[in-house]
Scaffold this motif. Structure first.
Motif, PDB file in Angstrom:
ATOM      1  N   GLU A  34       0.826  -1.207   0.000  1.00 24.16           N
ATOM      2  CA  GLU A  34       0.000   0.000   0.000  1.00 24.16           C
ATOM      3  C   GLU A  34       0.863   1.260   0.000  1.00 24.16           C
ATOM      4  OE1 GLU A  34      -4.131  -1.656   2.005  1.00 24.16           O
ATOM      5  OE2 GLU A  34      -2.865  -0.289   3.165  1.00 24.16           O
ATOM      6  N   ASN A  35       1.950   1.224   0.731  1.00 23.78           N
ATOM      7  CA  ASN A  35       2.851   2.378   0.717  1.00 23.78           C
ATOM      8  C   ASN A  35       3.400   2.628  -0.684  1.00 23.78           C
ATOM      9  OD1 ASN A  35       2.568   3.053   3.359  1.00 23.78           O
ATOM     10  ND2 ASN A  35       4.492   2.132   4.054  1.00 23.78           N
ATOM     11  N   ALA A  36       3.731   1.544  -1.385  1.00 22.04           N
ATOM     12  CA  ALA A  36       4.269   1.678  -2.736  1.00 22.04           C
ATOM     13  C   ALA A  36       3.210   2.275  -3.664  1.00 22.04           C
ATOM     14  CB  ALA A  36       4.750   0.326  -3.249  1.00 22.04           C
ATOM     15  N   ILE A  59       9.970  -3.568  -3.719  1.00 18.08           N
ATOM     16  CA  ILE A  59      10.727  -2.591  -4.499  1.00 18.08           C
ATOM     17  C   ILE A  59       9.748  -1.837  -5.388  1.00 18.08           C
ATOM     18  CG2 ILE A  59      12.588  -2.260  -6.178  1.00 18.08           C
ATOM     19  CD1 ILE A  59      13.797  -4.873  -5.228  1.00 18.08           C
ATOM     20  N   ASP A  60       9.737  -0.513  -5.272  1.00 18.00           N
ATOM     21  CA  ASP A  60       8.813   0.243  -6.109  1.00 18.00           C
ATOM     22  C   ASP A  60       9.558   1.336  -6.869  1.00 18.00           C
ATOM     23  OD1 ASP A  60       8.716   2.946  -4.809  1.00 18.00           O
ATOM     24  OD2 ASP A  60       7.867   1.850  -3.107  1.00 18.00           O
ATOM     25  N   ASN A  61       8.910   1.863  -7.902  1.00 18.87           N
ATOM     26  CA  ASN A  61       9.504   2.975  -8.647  1.00 18.87           C
ATOM     27  C   ASN A  61       8.708   4.257  -8.392  1.00 18.87           C
ATOM     28  OD1 ASN A  61       7.174   2.468 -10.022  1.00 18.87           O
ATOM     29  ND2 ASN A  61       8.082   2.408 -12.073  1.00 18.87           N
ATOM     30  N   ALA A  78       4.154   9.041  12.149  1.00 16.53           N
ATOM     31  CA  ALA A  78       4.775   9.877  11.119  1.00 16.53           C
ATOM     32  C   ALA A  78       4.129   9.550   9.786  1.00 16.53           C
ATOM     33  CB  ALA A  78       6.275   9.590  11.054  1.00 16.53           C
ATOM     34  N   THR A  79       3.475  10.525   9.213  1.00 20.63           N
ATOM     35  CA  THR A  79       2.812  10.305   7.927  1.00 20.63           C
ATOM     36  C   THR A  79       2.846  11.582   7.103  1.00 20.63           C
ATOM     37  OG1 THR A  79       0.753   9.676   6.821  1.00 20.63           O
ATOM     38  CG2 THR A  79       0.514  10.869   8.899  1.00 20.63           C
ATOM     39  N   SER A  80       2.898  11.406   5.782  1.00 19.40           N
ATOM     40  CA  SER A  80       2.805  12.568   4.915  1.00 19.40           C
ATOM     41  C   SER A  80       1.380  12.716   4.392  1.00 19.40           C
ATOM     42  CB  SER A  80       3.771  12.388   3.742  1.00 19.40           C
ATOM     43  OG  SER A  80       3.511  11.155   3.095  1.00 19.40           O
ATOM     44  N   LYS A  81       0.469  11.844   4.885  1.00 18.33           N
ATOM     45  CA  LYS A  81      -0.817  11.737   4.216  1.00 18.33           C
ATOM     46  C   LYS A  81      -1.959  12.530   4.850  1.00 18.33           C
ATOM     47  CE  LYS A  81       1.121   7.512   2.572  1.00 18.33           C
ATOM     48  NZ  LYS A  81       1.202   6.057   2.607  1.00 18.33           N
ATOM     49  N   ILE A  82      -1.874  12.796   6.130  1.00 16.14           N
ATOM     50  CA  ILE A  82      -2.848  13.712   6.729  1.00 16.14           C
ATOM     51  C   ILE A  82      -2.114  14.673   7.651  1.00 16.14           C
ATOM     52  CG2 ILE A  82      -4.847  12.169   6.672  1.00 16.14           C
ATOM     53  CD1 ILE A  82      -4.467  11.615   9.627  1.00 16.14           C
ATOM     54  N   ARG A  97      -2.328   6.319   8.887  1.00 13.03           N
ATOM     55  CA  ARG A  97      -2.129   6.311  10.320  1.00 13.03           C
ATOM     56  C   ARG A  97      -0.672   6.550  10.721  1.00 13.03           C
ATOM     57  NH1 ARG A  97      -5.599   3.090  13.522  1.00 13.03           N
ATOM     58  NH2 ARG A  97      -7.596   2.820  12.495  1.00 13.03           N
ATOM     59  N   GLY A  98       0.230   6.382   9.769  1.00 11.92           N
ATOM     60  CA  GLY A  98       1.637   6.573  10.077  1.00 11.92           C
ATOM     61  C   GLY A  98       2.171   5.575  11.087  1.00 11.92           C
ATOM     62  N   GLU A  99       1.626   4.367  11.049  1.00 15.15           N
ATOM     63  CA  GLU A  99       2.042   3.380  12.041  1.00 15.15           C
ATOM     64  C   GLU A  99       2.788   2.196  11.456  1.00 15.15           C
ATOM     65  OE1 GLU A  99      -1.171   3.371  15.591  1.00 15.15           O
ATOM     66  OE2 GLU A  99      -1.829   2.532  13.678  1.00 15.15           O
ATOM     67  N   ALA A 100       2.611   1.982  10.144  1.00 17.12           N
ATOM     68  CA  ALA A 100       3.102   0.736   9.580  1.00 17.12           C
ATOM     69  C   ALA A 100       4.620   0.616   9.685  1.00 17.12           C
ATOM     70  CB  ALA A 100       2.659   0.610   8.130  1.00 17.12           C
ATOM     71  N   LEU A 101       5.326   1.613   9.181  1.00 14.32           N
ATOM     72  CA  LEU A 101       6.787   1.498   9.193  1.00 14.32           C
ATOM     73  C   LEU A 101       7.337   1.466  10.619  1.00 14.32           C
ATOM     74  CD1 LEU A 101       8.001   3.602   6.116  1.00 14.32           C
ATOM     75  CD2 LEU A 101       7.519   1.153   6.304  1.00 14.32           C
ATOM     76  N   ALA A 102       6.758   2.249  11.501  1.00 16.29           N
ATOM     77  CA  ALA A 102       7.205   2.221  12.901  1.00 16.29           C
ATOM     78  C   ALA A 102       7.005   0.825  13.486  1.00 16.29           C
ATOM     79  CB  ALA A 102       6.439   3.250  13.720  1.00 16.29           C
TER      80      ALA A 102
HETATM   81  P1  ADP Z   1       1.188   5.883   6.339  1.00 15.37           P
HETATM   82  O1  ADP Z   1       1.226   5.069   5.090  1.00 15.37           O
HETATM   83  O2  ADP Z   1      -0.019   5.609   7.149  1.00 15.37           O
HETATM   84  O3  ADP Z   1       1.438   7.320   6.110  1.00 15.37           O
HETATM   85  P2  ADP Z   1       3.592   4.440   7.009  1.00 15.37           P
HETATM   86  O4  ADP Z   1       4.231   4.122   8.308  1.00 15.37           O
HETATM   87  O5  ADP Z   1       3.155   3.277   6.189  1.00 15.37           O
HETATM   88  O6  ADP Z   1       2.375   5.387   7.294  1.00 15.37           O
HETATM   89  O7  ADP Z   1       4.560   5.320   6.173  1.00 15.37           O
HETATM   90  C1  ADP Z   1       5.037   6.537   6.714  1.00 15.37           C
HETATM   91  C2  ADP Z   1       5.403   7.536   5.631  1.00 15.37           C
HETATM   92  O8  ADP Z   1       6.563   7.070   4.951  1.00 15.37           O
HETATM   93  C3  ADP Z   1       4.349   7.696   4.562  1.00 15.37           C
HETATM   94  O9  ADP Z   1       3.382   8.640   4.917  1.00 15.37           O
HETATM   95  C4  ADP Z   1       5.181   8.121   3.357  1.00 15.37           C
HETATM   96  O10 ADP Z   1       5.376   9.499   3.366  1.00 15.37           O
HETATM   97  C5  ADP Z   1       6.516   7.448   3.594  1.00 15.37           C
HETATM   98  N1  ADP Z   1       6.662   6.205   2.799  1.00 15.37           N
HETATM   99  C6  ADP Z   1       6.439   4.951   3.218  1.00 15.37           C
HETATM  100  N2  ADP Z   1       6.667   4.052   2.251  1.00 15.37           N
HETATM  101  C7  ADP Z   1       7.037   4.755   1.154  1.00 15.37           C
HETATM  102  C8  ADP Z   1       7.397   4.389  -0.190  1.00 15.37           C
HETATM  103  N3  ADP Z   1       7.418   3.117  -0.602  1.00 15.37           N
HETATM  104  N4  ADP Z   1       7.723   5.398  -1.039  1.00 15.37           N
HETATM  105  C9  ADP Z   1       7.700   6.696  -0.631  1.00 15.37           C
HETATM  106  N5  ADP Z   1       7.363   7.083   0.614  1.00 15.37           N
HETATM  107  C10 ADP Z   1       7.035   6.145   1.506  1.00 15.37           C
END
Ligand code: ADP
Ligand code: MG
Length: 614
Positions: A34-36, A59-61, A78-82, A97-102
């Protein structure tokens, strides 16, 4: 006494919170894919090893991250989405939610490479236990690569909860399909242990569906498409003849997010109505788009459940759109023409949506039939075999009064109790078959009425149990081995079942590309039928597969027994009846099927006499 409350250190708080987001490898796969997608990639490659337990890499482009953002991305929230609460009601991205990567960084070792188009160099990060242990510039293509290794390496209790590799792989494939289906304009691939499982070229939705679910759907898809101001629906449903015995190929997406909804599924089943059998499940991949303010995607942390602002409207809309599509393609000549017209006139389908229209729609009679039907859905009527049990209770008075009480007798309580009543083994002379479905066998106290299919199911189940416990059923080698082409999900499933199937007399060899060669089958499977037998077994197995109380072996045994039992309506010779009765009464538990249905009823002569007032 000293004070006792302390703040949890960040990494522990993160690990605990991670439990909600990352339950298994498949959850991480979903988040990374989903992030990709959110990053605008049109090429997304997923690599996994050991069903994601040792490696998950995406791996995404897409647009990549700056080096500051790359570090920030792993912070909780941490999120760039809201950026404010209002944004939550206009979400267009998959994540927010900015939770997945954390979460991922709290429970796995992570390596990130990312580069934006505008940057000279990319950045490389290594993170363990939520701590960045390495950061350096790196030459990299535009986009992002995230590898997470050794999931739950630091939370052994969670690692121990993971299922077998084939089972975890199946979850991963499910999540992969759900994302790939929703974005046909994006290339996706899935490589497992170095072997490419999916290679999905960019294309139309129809092409994507066929790529994923198999060629059998080619030319068997009916397009669904309705637009109103309030919402749009588009996608495909399978023609009725493609309906299956399991609900596997069913997908609803709301604003491109896969959702599970028994409610909408019911709307769809209603639309198919009499066109398919009662226990059949039509294929569908339907996309509902509506204003994000009309939904609450926040109700479930993994976001597979959704709340509609007005779910009745959505229900009516889905149902009428699908009915409309099926009628337009004149899938069934018996579809009521008048009904079709009234559906087309339904406000939800034909007119722009305003509040005023909304209230007319909800008060229309057609609308109320949709919703009424929906309610009856939840009252399942299990009326079969209500009064068989009382025949086992000779103490009970079966006078004319008592007869009434038979009809509301309860269900089977316990195998043991029932088992004690059946010391009496019937003779096998003078057997008679009724309606090609029952065998009547006299005993010296009355007679048994044996249900031939239920009885056979019990016999096979016990035979198969013995076989997998160590006395394998011999396989006969086929002269012309049949090949079996399966969908990816079915292939993964079959692989999982191969060893047990082997004991049951099926010699199956994986042949790559989701294909299997049937080298041998049990002697009693008619030549040429082995392919159908395996396919049907898989269907039946999937039917059981949501049943968590059974092991996969138990499900296999039950599926095989159910599927191979002689069906009602099959005429039996005297010799066959004799064998059936003898085999039944040499079973350990002859009186019920594995699912607890009775295999025979006992009619006692003195009870019968009483019923006749004697
Ligand atoms: P969310 O998707 O809810 O914002 P994530 O923890 O999944 O939270 O990701 C945090 C932030 O990292 C995203 O908001 C985005 O800005 C950045 N990010 C994550 N994955 C990617 C990716 N594959 N390419 C570019 N930016 C990414
Ligand atoms: Mg995300």
């Amino acid at each position: 006494m000293p004070d006792i409350i302390q703040l949890l250190p960040d990494n522990i708080a993160n690990q605990i919170a991670a439990g909600e987001v990352i339950q298994r490898p498949a959850s991480a796969v979903k988040e990374l894919l989903e992030n990709a997608v959110d990053a605008g990639a049109d090429e997304i490659k997923l690599f996994i090893n050991d069903a994601g337990k040792s490696l998950i890499q995406v791996i995404d482009n897409g647009k990549g991250m700056s080096d500051t953002d790359a570090r920030m991305a792993f912070e909780r929230h941490a999120t760039s989405k809201i950026s404010n609460i209002e944004d939550l009601f206009k979400i267009k991205t998959m994540g927010f939610r900015g939770e997945a990567l954390a979460s991922i960084a709290a429970v796995a070792q992570v390596e990130l490479k990312t580069k934006r188009a505008e940057d000279e160099t990319g950045v490389y990060l290594e993170i363990e236990n939520s701590i960045v242990i390495k950061q350096e510039p790196i030459a990299a293509p535009i986009g992002t690569s995230i590898a997470m290794k050794n999931l739950f390496f630091n939370v052994p209790a969670r690692r121990n909860f993971l299922k077998s590799n084939p089972a975890e792989l199946r979850h991963i494939v499910d999540e992969f399909i759900r994302v790939a289906m929703a974005f046909p304009e994006v290339f996706f691939s899935l490589t497992s242990n170095g072997q490419q499982v999916f290679h999905l070229e960019k294309g139309t939705l129809k092409q994507r569906i066929v790529q994923i679910l198999g060629n059998n759907y080619n030319a068997k898809l009916v397009a669904v498409q309705e637009h109103t101001d309030y919402m749009n629906i588009y996608g495909f449903v399978g023609k009725p003849e493609t309906a299956k015995k399991t609900r596997g190929d069913q997908y609803f997406f709301v604003n491109n997010r896969f959702i599970k909804s028994a409610y909408l599924n019911h709307a769809l089943m209603n639309a198919f109505d009499a066109m398919i059998g009662k226990d059949s499940f039509p294929m569908y991949a339907l996309f509902i788009d509506l204003d994000p303010s009309q939904l609450d995607i926040n109700v479930h942390p993994t976001k597979q459940e959704i709340k509609f602002e007005d779910e009745k409207i959505v229900y009516a809309f889905v149902q009428s759109a699908v009915k409309h599509a099926l009628a337009q393609f004149s899938i069934t000549p018996t579809l009521d023409f008048e009904l079709d017209v009234s559906i087309q006139q339904l406000d939800a389908v034909s007119k722009p949506f305003t509040d005023e229209k909304k209230s007319t729609a909800t008060s229309s009679s057609l609308y109320s039939t949709f919703t009424k039907k929906n309610q009856s859905h939840f009252i399942e009527n299990k009326s079969e075999l209500k009064h068989w049990k009382d025949f086992y209770e000779p103490e009970k008075k079966t006078t004319a009064e008592g007869w009434k009480s038979l009809t509301d007798a309860g269900n089977i309580q316990s195998q043991q109790v029932l088992h004690t009543v059946n010391e009496q083994i019937p003779g096998t002379d003078n057997l008679a078959q009724l309606h090609n479905s029952f065998i009547v066998t006299p005993t010296n106290k009355g007679y048994y009425l044996i249900h031939q299919q239920n009885a056979h199911e019990r016999i096979l189940y016990e035979q198969f149990t013995t076989a997998v416990d160590g006395k394998p059923i011999a396989a006969q080698r086929s002269l012309f081995p049949a090949t079996l082409e399966l969908s990816v999900t079915d292939a993964v499933l079959l692989n999982e079942l191969l060893p047990d199937l082997n004991h049951l007399g099926y010699l199956l060899e994986p042949f790559g590309n989701n294909t299997f060669v049937i080298q041998g089958s049990p002697a009693d499977v008619v030549d040429g039928n082995e392919k159908v037998a395996v396919e049907k077994m898989l269907e039946q197995y999937k039917h059981f597969s949501n049943d968590l109380k059974y092991s996969k072996r138990e499900k296999l045994l039950r599926s095989m027994a159910l599927q191979q039992s002689i069906k009602a309506g099959t005429g039996l010779t005297e010799k066959e009846m004799k064998a059936l009765v003898e085999n039944l009464f040499s079973c350990v538990t002859p009186n019920i099927t594995p699912n607890g249905k009775p295999t025979y009823l006992e009619f006692k002569k003195d009870e019968l006499d009483k019923m006749f007032g004697r």
